[in-house]
Design an enzyme around this catalytic site. Structure first.
Site, PDB file in Angstrom:
ATOM      1  N   ASP A  13     -23.173  -5.015  -1.293  1.00  0.00           N
ATOM      2  CA  ASP A  13     -23.200  -5.689  -2.595  1.00  0.00           C
ATOM      3  C   ASP A  13     -24.277  -5.095  -3.508  1.00  0.00           C
ATOM      4  O   ASP A  13     -24.122  -5.060  -4.728  1.00  0.00           O
ATOM      5  CB  ASP A  13     -23.466  -7.191  -2.381  1.00  0.00           C
ATOM      6  CG  ASP A  13     -22.841  -8.047  -3.461  1.00  0.00           C
ATOM      7  OD1 ASP A  13     -22.350  -7.492  -4.448  1.00  0.00           O
ATOM      8  OD2 ASP A  13     -22.849  -9.280  -3.313  1.00  0.00           O
ATOM      9  N   HIS A 203     -23.248 -17.118   0.125  1.00  0.00           N
ATOM     10  CA  HIS A 203     -23.612 -15.822  -0.473  1.00  0.00           C
ATOM     11  C   HIS A 203     -23.856 -16.128  -1.945  1.00  0.00           C
ATOM     12  O   HIS A 203     -22.929 -16.354  -2.706  1.00  0.00           O
ATOM     13  CB  HIS A 203     -22.417 -14.891  -0.263  1.00  0.00           C
ATOM     14  CG  HIS A 203     -22.434 -13.610  -1.034  1.00  0.00           C
ATOM     15  ND1 HIS A 203     -22.483 -12.382  -0.418  1.00  0.00           N
ATOM     16  CD2 HIS A 203     -22.367 -13.341  -2.360  1.00  0.00           C
ATOM     17  CE1 HIS A 203     -22.447 -11.422  -1.335  1.00  0.00           C
ATOM     18  NE2 HIS A 203     -22.378 -11.985  -2.524  1.00  0.00           N
ATOM     19  N   CYS A 236     -21.765  -7.609  -9.332  1.00  0.00           N
ATOM     20  CA  CYS A 236     -20.347  -7.356  -9.088  1.00  0.00           C
ATOM     21  C   CYS A 236     -19.856  -6.528 -10.248  1.00  0.00           C
ATOM     22  O   CYS A 236     -19.926  -6.959 -11.399  1.00  0.00           O
ATOM     23  CB  CYS A 236     -19.550  -8.647  -8.986  1.00  0.00           C
ATOM     24  SG  CYS A 236     -17.774  -8.332  -8.875  1.00  0.00           S
TER      25      CYS A 236
HETATM   26  N1  COA Z   1      -9.802   2.625   0.801  1.00  0.00           N
HETATM   27  C1  COA Z   1      -9.691   3.846   0.222  1.00  0.00           C
HETATM   28  N2  COA Z   1      -8.752   4.157  -0.705  1.00  0.00           N
HETATM   29  C2  COA Z   1      -7.911   3.186  -1.052  1.00  0.00           C
HETATM   30  C3  COA Z   1      -7.979   1.897  -0.505  1.00  0.00           C
HETATM   31  C4  COA Z   1      -8.963   1.637   0.455  1.00  0.00           C
HETATM   32  N3  COA Z   1      -9.113   0.438   0.989  1.00  0.00           N
HETATM   33  N4  COA Z   1      -7.018   1.156  -1.057  1.00  0.00           N
HETATM   34  C5  COA Z   1      -6.355   1.931  -1.925  1.00  0.00           C
HETATM   35  N5  COA Z   1      -6.896   3.175  -1.927  1.00  0.00           N
HETATM   36  C6  COA Z   1      -6.514   4.308  -2.748  1.00  0.00           C
HETATM   37  C7  COA Z   1      -5.033   4.586  -2.705  1.00  0.00           C
HETATM   38  O1  COA Z   1      -4.729   5.458  -1.651  1.00  0.00           O
HETATM   39  C8  COA Z   1      -4.783   5.195  -4.052  1.00  0.00           C
HETATM   40  O2  COA Z   1      -5.220   6.542  -4.038  1.00  0.00           O
HETATM   41  P1  COA Z   1      -4.432   7.680  -4.847  1.00  0.00           P
HETATM   42  O3  COA Z   1      -4.466   7.253  -6.292  1.00  0.00           O
HETATM   43  O4  COA Z   1      -5.240   8.905  -4.552  1.00  0.00           O
HETATM   44  O5  COA Z   1      -3.058   7.674  -4.274  1.00  0.00           O
HETATM   45  C9  COA Z   1      -5.708   4.445  -4.961  1.00  0.00           C
HETATM   46  O6  COA Z   1      -6.751   3.962  -4.112  1.00  0.00           O
HETATM   47  C10 COA Z   1      -5.042   3.275  -5.661  1.00  0.00           C
HETATM   48  O7  COA Z   1      -4.335   2.520  -4.697  1.00  0.00           O
HETATM   49  P2  COA Z   1      -3.503   1.202  -5.023  1.00  0.00           P
HETATM   50  O8  COA Z   1      -2.982   0.637  -3.770  1.00  0.00           O
HETATM   51  O9  COA Z   1      -2.520   1.486  -6.145  1.00  0.00           O
HETATM   52  O10 COA Z   1      -4.629   0.261  -5.490  1.00  0.00           O
HETATM   53  P3  COA Z   1      -4.964  -0.355  -6.893  1.00  0.00           P
HETATM   54  O11 COA Z   1      -5.172   0.693  -7.908  1.00  0.00           O
HETATM   55  O12 COA Z   1      -4.005  -1.444  -7.156  1.00  0.00           O
HETATM   56  O13 COA Z   1      -6.411  -0.985  -6.554  1.00  0.00           O
HETATM   57  C11 COA Z   1      -7.789  -1.795  -4.740  1.00  0.00           C
HETATM   58  C12 COA Z   1      -6.538  -1.983  -5.571  1.00  0.00           C
HETATM   59  C13 COA Z   1      -8.000  -3.078  -3.970  1.00  0.00           C
HETATM   60  C14 COA Z   1      -7.592  -0.638  -3.790  1.00  0.00           C
HETATM   61  C15 COA Z   1      -8.978  -1.458  -5.649  1.00  0.00           C
HETATM   62  O14 COA Z   1      -8.951  -2.302  -6.772  1.00  0.00           O
HETATM   63  C16 COA Z   1     -10.297  -1.622  -4.932  1.00  0.00           C
HETATM   64  O15 COA Z   1     -10.626  -0.864  -4.042  1.00  0.00           O
HETATM   65  N6  COA Z   1     -11.079  -2.623  -5.328  1.00  0.00           N
HETATM   66  C17 COA Z   1     -12.345  -2.907  -4.699  1.00  0.00           C
HETATM   67  C18 COA Z   1     -13.191  -3.645  -5.644  1.00  0.00           C
HETATM   68  C19 COA Z   1     -14.527  -3.966  -5.057  1.00  0.00           C
HETATM   69  O16 COA Z   1     -14.988  -3.442  -4.063  1.00  0.00           O
HETATM   70  N7  COA Z   1     -15.204  -4.879  -5.741  1.00  0.00           N
HETATM   71  C20 COA Z   1     -16.509  -5.297  -5.400  1.00  0.00           C
HETATM   72  C21 COA Z   1     -16.533  -6.115  -4.161  1.00  0.00           C
HETATM   73  S1  COA Z   1     -16.297  -7.818  -4.417  1.00  0.00           S
HETATM   74 ZN    ZN Z   2     -21.855 -10.764  -4.163  1.00  0.00          ZN
END
Ligand code: COA
Ligand code: ZN
Length: 296
Positions: A13, A203, A236
């Site tokens: 975080d 948290h 965040c």
């Molecule tokens: N680890 C690594 N790569 C990932 C992944 C993961 N868990 N999930 C998706 N990807 C990659 C996909 O392979 C894709 O790659 P490409 O464009 O090279 O093909 C790309 O990310 C987009 O994937 P998609 O399934 O279309 O995801 P999205 O664009 O709808 O995004 C999340 C969804 C969840 C993957 C993304 O928003 C994310 O990782 N969010 C995390 C946010 C975060 O950590 N916030 C703070 C914590 S609270």
């Molecule tokens: Zn937090």
């Protein structure tokens, strides 16, 4: 003496909010320092899209290094989807935090999913990795940046299907630091009444200087697992105005003064917070103790 287990979440975080990449060697030094200070539970990284959070691109390398080197420590990682759970499992983790926001608009902003899509994804993870221990990280439990305040009436029904899917632990996250102690009490009491076997963690972000009072309110209700970040680094990236979590060293200090046992060596962890502030000059730190000591 009453025991409190501090869950350090700074390497996830905290680091995720720093725009410039923190070198892997610096991350390793901080994680090692945390372990050396007595931290036993740690959210070490997140397995997320590197496009969403470039800081976490080294998740596999960092995790693999520590899982091999410190087999007795309790490491977990945040995951938003099946792909993340797969990454965590393959890196050697046995536990993950599956993040879903109580506010559906924050869920969309953070992980681009509806509530239903997040729930369906959890079922896929359960099916693919039945031995993976999953804690539900319920972001925006106390309030959503887009939808406003949340209460027990929102939280209690939301948890129900997750219970039915086998979730045994829920981490109540005040992602944007809007909670107050009365609200913390009312939500915890309502959730406990409905799900007496459910394990709860908290948290709390320190955005409004209420990280400590809210965490203490939870502890005084018998919550024994509480999360914090070294130095109060954090936020965040998808919650406008969010700031760092309650600082681990401040929490450890207060608990020790009150006679709780945390296993954390306060002077050591204060020194580590000082080191971290120097090593990550762009970081925003809500901690107090390490700043006071820096002037000594
Ligand atoms: N680890 C690594 N790569 C990932 C992944 C993961 N868990 N999930 C998706 N990807 C990659 C996909 O392979 C894709 O790659 P490409 O464009 O090279 O093909 C790309 O990310 C987009 O994937 P998609 O399934 O279309 O995801 P999205 O664009 O709808 O995004 C999340 C969804 C969840 C993957 C993304 O928003 C994310 O990782 N969010 C995390 C946010 C975060 O950590 N916030 C703070 C914590 S609270
Ligand atoms: Zn937090």
């Amino acid at each position: 003496m009453k025991k409190i287990e501090i869950y350090e979440v700074g390497p996830r975080d905290g680091f995720q909010n720093v725009a410039d990449y923190i070198p892997l060697e610096t991350k390793k030094k901080i994680v090692e320092g945390l372990l050396d200070s007595g931290i036993r539970h740690m959210q070490i990284t997140s397995f997320v899209s590197p496009k969403a959070i470039p800081q976490m691109k080294d998740a596999r390398e960092l995790t693999g290094y520590f899982v091999d080197k410190f087999p007795d420590a309790d490491f977990l990682a945040l995951v938003p989807n099946l792909r993340g759970a797969q990454g965590a499992w393959e890196a050697g983790l046995k536990s993950v935090s599956y993040v879903v926001s109580l506010g559906e608009s924050h869920n969309q902003a953070n992980i681009r999913r509806t509530h239903q899509e997040s729930y369906d994804e959890l079922l896929k993870i359960r099916e693919a990795y039945p031995d993976l221990d999953i804690c539900l990280d319920l972001a925006t439990t106390f309030g959503c940046p887009f939808e406003g305040k949340k209460g027990a009436g929102d939280v209690v029904p939301f948890i129900k299907p997750y219970r039915e899917a086998g979730i045994k632990t829920v981490n109540l996250c005040d992602t944007i630091g809007v909670a107050n102690p009365a609200q913390v009490r009312s939500i915890i009491e309502a959730v406990r009444t409905e799900y007496p076997d459910l394990e709860l963690q908290v948290h709390i972000h320190d955005t409004r200087n209420m990280g400590m009072v809210n965490t203490l309110a939870a502890i005084e209700l018998g919550i024994v697992k509480v999360q914090s970040t070294l130095g109060g680094l954090g936020g965040c990236p998808f919650a406008p105005g969010a700031s760092g979590n309650l600082a681990t060293e401040d929490l450890a200090f207060m608990l020790a003064e009150m006679g709780y046992e945390t296993g954390v060596d306060t002077p050591k962890i204060v020194e580590l917070a000082k080191y971290q502030a120097e090593a990550i000059p762009a970081g925003q730190f809500s901690g107090h103790l390490f700043k006071i000591q820096a002037r000594d």
